[in-house]
Design a protein around this motif. Structure first.
Motif, PDB file in Angstrom:
ATOM      1  N   GLY A  17      -5.728   9.164   0.920  1.00  0.00           N
ATOM      2  CA  GLY A  17      -5.780   8.496   2.219  1.00  0.00           C
ATOM      3  C   GLY A  17      -6.664   9.150   3.272  1.00  0.00           C
ATOM      4  N   ARG A  71     -10.057  10.326   5.276  1.00  0.00           N
ATOM      5  CA  ARG A  71     -11.490  10.093   5.457  1.00  0.00           C
ATOM      6  C   ARG A  71     -12.167  11.393   5.038  1.00  0.00           C
ATOM      7  NH1 ARG A  71      -8.853   8.043   9.850  1.00  0.00           N
ATOM      8  NH2 ARG A  71      -9.051  10.018  10.945  1.00  0.00           N
ATOM      9  N   HIS A 102     -12.656   4.865  -3.376  1.00  0.00           N
ATOM     10  CA  HIS A 102     -11.206   4.984  -3.551  1.00  0.00           C
ATOM     11  C   HIS A 102     -10.523   5.613  -2.343  1.00  0.00           C
ATOM     12  CE1 HIS A 102     -13.413   7.863  -6.188  1.00  0.00           C
ATOM     13  NE2 HIS A 102     -12.875   8.717  -5.351  1.00  0.00           N
ATOM     14  N   GLY A 103     -11.111   5.429  -1.161  1.00  0.00           N
ATOM     15  CA  GLY A 103     -10.479   5.951   0.051  1.00  0.00           C
ATOM     16  C   GLY A 103     -10.874   5.116   1.249  1.00  0.00           C
ATOM     17  N   PRO A 104     -10.370   5.490   2.421  1.00  0.00           N
ATOM     18  CA  PRO A 104     -10.627   4.680   3.609  1.00  0.00           C
ATOM     19  C   PRO A 104     -12.065   4.732   4.100  1.00  0.00           C
ATOM     20  CG  PRO A 104      -9.285   6.605   4.170  1.00  0.00           C
ATOM     21  CD  PRO A 104      -9.423   6.593   2.682  1.00  0.00           C
ATOM     22  N   ALA A 105     -12.695   5.906   4.077  1.00  0.00           N
ATOM     23  CA  ALA A 105     -14.070   6.040   4.587  1.00  0.00           C
ATOM     24  C   ALA A 105     -14.611   7.395   4.164  1.00  0.00           C
ATOM     25  CB  ALA A 105     -14.095   5.948   6.119  1.00  0.00           C
ATOM     26  N   MET A 111       0.857  -1.204   0.000  1.00  0.00           N
ATOM     27  CA  MET A 111       0.000   0.000   0.000  1.00  0.00           C
ATOM     28  C   MET A 111       0.891   1.251   0.000  1.00  0.00           C
ATOM     29  SD  MET A 111      -3.498   0.721   1.001  1.00  0.00           S
ATOM     30  CE  MET A 111      -4.295   2.223   1.528  1.00  0.00           C
ATOM     31  N   ALA A 139      -9.597  11.553  -0.908  1.00  0.00           N
ATOM     32  CA  ALA A 139      -9.829  10.144  -0.563  1.00  0.00           C
ATOM     33  C   ALA A 139      -8.701   9.281  -1.130  1.00  0.00           C
ATOM     34  CB  ALA A 139     -11.178   9.689  -1.113  1.00  0.00           C
ATOM     35  N   ARG A 140      -8.329   9.561  -2.380  1.00  0.00           N
ATOM     36  CA  ARG A 140      -7.236   8.776  -2.998  1.00  0.00           C
ATOM     37  C   ARG A 140      -5.925   8.971  -2.252  1.00  0.00           C
ATOM     38  NH1 ARG A 140      -7.557  11.196  -7.961  1.00  0.00           N
ATOM     39  NH2 ARG A 140      -9.749  10.982  -8.431  1.00  0.00           N
ATOM     40  N   GLU A 189     -15.929   6.959  -1.187  1.00  0.00           N
ATOM     41  CA  GLU A 189     -15.367   5.921  -0.322  1.00  0.00           C
ATOM     42  C   GLU A 189     -14.743   4.780  -1.121  1.00  0.00           C
ATOM     43  OE1 GLU A 189     -17.192   4.552   3.846  1.00  0.00           O
ATOM     44  OE2 GLU A 189     -18.307   3.875   2.105  1.00  0.00           O
ATOM     45  N   THR A 249      -8.774  13.533   8.569  1.00  0.00           N
ATOM     46  CA  THR A 249     -10.201  13.614   8.241  1.00  0.00           C
ATOM     47  C   THR A 249     -10.466  14.973   7.614  1.00  0.00           C
ATOM     48  OG1 THR A 249     -10.802  12.160  10.068  1.00  0.00           O
ATOM     49  CG2 THR A 249     -12.548  13.545   9.164  1.00  0.00           C
ATOM     50  N   ASP A 257      -2.867  10.522   4.660  1.00  0.00           N
ATOM     51  CA  ASP A 257      -3.135   9.342   5.499  1.00  0.00           C
ATOM     52  C   ASP A 257      -3.426   9.762   6.936  1.00  0.00           C
ATOM     53  OD1 ASP A 257      -2.864   7.542   3.488  1.00  0.00           O
ATOM     54  OD2 ASP A 257      -0.836   6.895   4.027  1.00  0.00           O
TER      55      ASP A 257
END
Ligand code: NAD
Length: 250
Positions: free
Chosen positions: A32, A34, A55-58, A1, A29-30, A53, A10, A7
């Motif tokens: 990393g 939220r 293409h991202g974590p949340a 990853m 989102a890409r 979401e 939020t 990363d």
């Protein structure tokens, strides 16, 4: 990853269901983050969040008119509950209408100022305490080149966007000691539903004026927001980033 530039962060993007805001939400989102999306229609915000979401974590969506104080407070609380405290706020929600000052209806003026200036203020005020507590934050306000340049039949829009710029610079003084930066992005004409709703003659005239000979793409604006949001953007304080296809060179 691979490591994303955001990363663990939020982000909250107002007006994230369309145009520039949507492109910023996707890119964040890409990278990393939220991503929370606040837009007028709750169902649309939630549906957009599901796409982001992918293409991202949340991601999470909530409905609010950014100029409505209780609605803003409730929507941001909902996003924070689902994604955690906001590290990066993008005040992007916006509208455009056209009228000469002579005869402009008062409610047209009020709506413009409310959505852009009051909305930016309300959302910013809501996220500041958590940013201060963390000692890190990013406020990115979408103004416009028209704040500098002015625009025929757009005095209300230009005044509101210039207001955002003044607000951002003053805010930057206040929050810099807490590890928070505040900056504006001032796009030139970018091909979005907001632009396409302007009168056809205006669009033709504007395209003719642009050295680059075309309108901008949302993907050409989002990287500026990423730069300001990321660790690498830490020395931008009260700055204005101008990307406008050469429409206004400053
Ligand atoms: P857009 O119409 O594609 O998207 C705007 C989004 O904001 C929509 O999803 C809309 O529902 C939402 N929104 C509108 N009013 C709202 C409110 N009161 N509360 C919550 N959400 C609201 O427009 P865009 O072109 O992507 O514009 C985004 C921002 O960029 C705006 O602030 C606009 O003024 C600014 N801008 C756009 C251009 C351009 O040429 N497109 C140029 C300079 C600045």
């Amino acid at each position: 990853m691979t490591m994303g530039k955001l990363d663990g962060r939020t982000a909250l993007v107002t007006g994230g269901c369309s145009g520039i805001g949507r492109a910023i939400a996707d890119l964040f989102a890409r990278e990393g983050a939220r991503v929370g999306i606040v837009d007028l229609d709750a169902a649309r915000a939630e549906a957009t969040a599901r796409e982001v979401e992918a293409h991202g974590p949340a991601a999470a969506g909530a409905g609010a008119d950014v100029s409505d104080e209780p609605a803003v407070q409730a929507a941001i609380a909902r996003i924070v509950e689902r994604l955690g405290p906001i590290d990066i706020l993008v005040n992007n929600a916006g509208i455009d209408t056209t009228h000469e000052v002579d005869g402009m209806p008062t409610d047209m003026w009020d709506r413009m100022v409310d959505v852009h200036m009051k909305g930016t203020f309300l959302c910013t005020r809501e996220v500041l305490p958590a940013m201060k507590a963390k000692g890190w934050g990013r406020i990115i306000n979408i103004s416009s080149q028209l704040a500098h340049k002015g625009g025929r039949t757009m005095a209300h829009y230009c005044a509101a966007k210039a207001g955002i710029m003044g607000f951002t610079k003053s805010l930057a003084y206040e929050v810099a000691p807490f590890g928070i930066t505040a900056n504006t992005i001032n796009p030139g004409p970018v091909d979005t539903p907001l632009l396409q709703a302007l009168p056809k003659e205006w669009l033709a005239m504007k395209k003719g004026e642009l050295p680059i000979g075309r309108f901008g793409r949302v993907e050409e604006i989002a990287p500026a927001a990423l730069l300001l949001a990321s660790e690498e953007g830490s020395f931008f304080v009260g700055a204005s980033l101008n990307m406008n296809g050469g429409d206004y060179m400053i």
